[in-house]
Design a protein around this motif. Structure first.
Motif, short mmCIF file in Angstrom:
data_model
loop_
_atom_site.label_atom_id
_atom_site.label_comp_id
_atom_site.label_asym_id
_atom_site.label_seq_id
_atom_site.Cartn_x
_atom_site.Cartn_y
_atom_site.Cartn_z
N VAL A 75 -18.84 -15.35 13.08
CA VAL A 75 -17.79 -14.64 12.34
C VAL A 75 -16.49 -14.81 13.12
O VAL A 75 -16.29 -14.18 14.17
N HIS A 80 -13.24 -15.15 7.60
CA HIS A 80 -14.55 -14.65 7.17
C HIS A 80 -14.41 -13.97 5.82
O HIS A 80 -13.30 -13.62 5.38
N ASP A 81 -15.55 -13.77 5.18
CA ASP A 81 -15.55 -13.07 3.90
C ASP A 81 -15.04 -11.65 4.08
O ASP A 81 -15.19 -11.05 5.16
N ASP A 84 -17.09 -8.95 6.01
CA ASP A 84 -18.00 -9.52 7.00
C ASP A 84 -17.51 -9.16 8.40
O ASP A 84 -16.32 -8.91 8.64
N HIS A 89 -23.28 -9.56 10.78
CA HIS A 89 -24.06 -10.71 11.23
C HIS A 89 -25.27 -10.23 12.03
O HIS A 89 -26.40 -10.75 11.87
N ARG A 139 -16.73 -22.86 5.24
CA ARG A 139 -17.88 -22.02 5.57
C ARG A 139 -18.89 -22.08 4.44
O ARG A 139 -18.54 -22.14 3.27
N ARG A 141 -23.16 -20.73 3.32
CA ARG A 141 -24.12 -19.65 3.48
C ARG A 141 -25.52 -20.23 3.53
O ARG A 141 -25.82 -21.17 2.79
N HIS A 145 -28.53 -14.95 5.34
CA HIS A 145 -27.14 -14.51 5.54
C HIS A 145 -26.62 -13.83 4.27
O HIS A 145 -26.85 -14.32 3.15
N ARG A 149 -20.65 -17.61 6.46
CA ARG A 149 -20.18 -17.56 7.85
C ARG A 149 -20.68 -18.75 8.68
O ARG A 149 -20.52 -18.75 9.90
#
Length: 558
Positions: A75, A80-81, A84, A89, A139, A141, A145, A149
């Motif tokens: 992250v 990052h989202d 997040d 994480h 990024r 997934r 997850h 990230r």
């Protein structure tokens, strides 16, 4: 990289049963293995002024790291989202580890990830950008997850880029590397401290490397099985060496099977990986009838943790019409520009005549990652002074019963740096042994099982689905088929390691009478948190056989 100079101490071929050393070298730190953890540690230790020597039994760039496809789970600040965080994480990591992660280790390692990645990029690592001319990173997934990230390089060649970067740095800094030499056993002082290792060159000529600190960064043990994503050198050497040196191991029963390697009829050994990121981009697992494999299995569907997906595929193959099937399919035809996004996977598919853009990819589970290993702290220290471990060979508590996708490269970067710092601190504090007093092990032979027979019985009875009867068969085969052999060749050292590690795995898998994470007992299909939310310690008894110590509680366990 710089050549290694060593002094001759005797003449003669040094082969056969005579394993007295023919040559000797000295360093402050000997690093065994040239993957992400080993080279990261070596470069940092060298920068701190330590004399470092890297030993690898293949070429310097031929470790497990280069085969990692998916990416690095991290992250990054400002990238990052929404929502997040490192905390989230960590929550995903703990969920994947099914109660056996050390929560403190998880938080510690993941929190150090962004800085470690930044230092890798400063060395020249090139990760894929979010778009043309963008300063942000792309990024994706992967399984387990809950956010995008995972950063990647070369589409699906992240490990190759990480290895390229570290090898280039090693070359630029003239880091001494001893290629095509295999570590045999630790040298120990009369007080039990590790102070070097004995090695063999490609011709079986024995040598001695004296150093107050030895780092094991030897990777995993995928060659225990007939089919694996691991290279041929992944034979559990580091774990076996550590056990023989008096260290303890834990969680060795948890071997993660990657759900999707490329299926080729009759193929054995290392099989091409079909990265989990393909499912992260929308691909779907289908059985031979076209039905979705993961429907109603897990809330995350095709992106469920790897142990869940591998077990689901195995069950579906067993229920195939006409008997047991040996593969399923990954439908990635909806991914636009597949060849650009996943060039490594695309090339592998084309070699078997499959066009991923037009037809489903045949896939099957294969041995992929050892979640357990040598027990260490988050700084790589083991219970034996002078012995350290990092990367897949180590059990820091990050992975628990099942590794979260793409956490491994991050762990190697973080713990590799910490090991170098720990060695420097231990040397300065006078906590390590004197290599002048170290002696080679008196025992120069080991019990060895024939590799093909070992791989067949492990694949049949100790892979994804296990039960007491099958594990007993493996134990009997290992007990009855082993012979005492001199450790005078690389093959013998590797086969001895595989035999010892298989015995340890079977002992731990037999005792764990539940199903958890990568460990699936068909005769005990349920999870038992009351009895088994704890790790199992393994050590060697005086006769050199793996024995189980009392189970250990992990942080946060009930």
């Amino acid at each position: 990289m710089s050549p290694v100079n060593y002094s001759q101490s005797k003449t003669g071929p040094g082969v056969g049963a005579d394993t007295s050393p023919c040559w000797e070298a000295r360093a402050d730190l000997v690093v065994i293995g040239s993957g992400v953890a080993g080279l990261t540690a070596a470069l940092r230790a060298q920068a701190a002024g330590l004399r470092v020597l890297v030993v690898t039994k293949a070429a310097v760039a031929d470790g497990n790291t280069r085969w990692a496809q998916g990416g690095v789970a991290v992250v990054l600040d400002g990238e990052h989202d929404e929502g997040d965080s490192v905390t989230r994480h960590a929550e995903d990591t703990l969920a994947a580890g099914v109660g056996l992660c050390d929560a403190g280790a998880v938080r510690s390692i993941l929190a150090s990830g962004p800085a470690a990645v930044a230092r890798l990029r400063a060395r020249g690592a090139r990760f894929d950008p979010a778009g043309s001319g963008s300063d942000l990173l792309a990024r994706t997934r992967e399984g387990g997850h809950t956010a995008f990230r995972v950063i990647h390089a070369g589409g699906d060649a992240t490990g190759a880029e990480v290895e390229r970067t570290l090898v280039a740095a090693a070359t630029g800094h003239r880091l001494p590397v001893l290629e095509r030499h295999i570590a045999v056993d630790a040298l120990r002082t009369p007080l039990g401290e590790v102070a070097g290792v004995s090695v063999l060159d490609p011709n079986g000529v024995p040598g001695v490397l004296r150093a107050p600190a030895v780092l094991l960064a030897t990777g995993g043990l995928g060659q225990l099985y007939q089919a694996t994503s691991n290279p041929e050198i992944a034979t559990g050497d580091g774990l076996a060496l550590a056990l023989r040196a008096g260290a303890q191991a834990a969680d060795v029963e948890f071997v993660q099977f990657h759900p999707t390697v490329l299926y080729t009829p009759g193929a054995r050994g290392r099989l091409p990986l079909v990265t989990e990121a393909v499912r992260g981009e929308g691909a779907t697992l289908l059985d031979a009838t076209g039905a979705p494999v993961m429907r109603d299995v897990h809330p995350l569907g095709d992106l469920a943790p790897r142990d869940v997906v591998s077990a689901a595929i195995t069950r579906r193959m067993a229920l195939a019409p006409g008997g047991v099937d040996d593969h399923v399919f990954l439908d990635a035809t909806g991914i636009s520009d597949f060849a650009r996004r996943f060039p490594t996977v695309h090339a592998a598919c084309r070699t078997i005549g499959v066009d991923p853009a037009a037809e489903p990819i045949p896939v099957t589970p294969a041995a992929h990652f050892a979640c357990g290993g040598v027990v260490t702290g988050v700084d790589g220290r083991t219970s034996v002074p002078g012995l350290y471990a990092a990367g897949e060979v180590a059990r820091t508590g990050l992975h628990g019963a099942n590794r979260l996708a793409s956490n491994s490269l991050l762990e190697g970067l973080v713990v590799g740096e910490r090991v170098a710092d720990a060695v420097g601190a231990d040397l300065a504090a006078g906590l390590l042994g004197d290599p002048k007093h170290a002696c080679s092990p008196e025992r120069t032979t080991a019990r060895i099982a024939e590799r093909d027979a070992l791989q067949r019985v492990m694949s049949r009875y100790a892979a994804i689905g296990r039960d007491a009867e099958g594990l007993s068969v493996v134990g009997s085969v290992l007990d009855l088929s082993t012979v005492e052999c001199p450790l005078s060749t690389q093959e013998a050292v590797e086969d001895a390691a595989l035999t010892l590690v298989a015995q340890a795995l079977v002992a731990a898998a037999t005792r764990r009478t539940e199903s958890r994470g990568c460990h699936v007992r068909t005769d005990y299909p349920s999870r038992d948190d009351r009895s088994w939310r704890r790790g199992q310690l393994i050590r060697l008894n005086p006769s050199g056989q793996p024995v189980l110590a009392d189970p250990i509680l992990v942080e946060g366990a009930a």
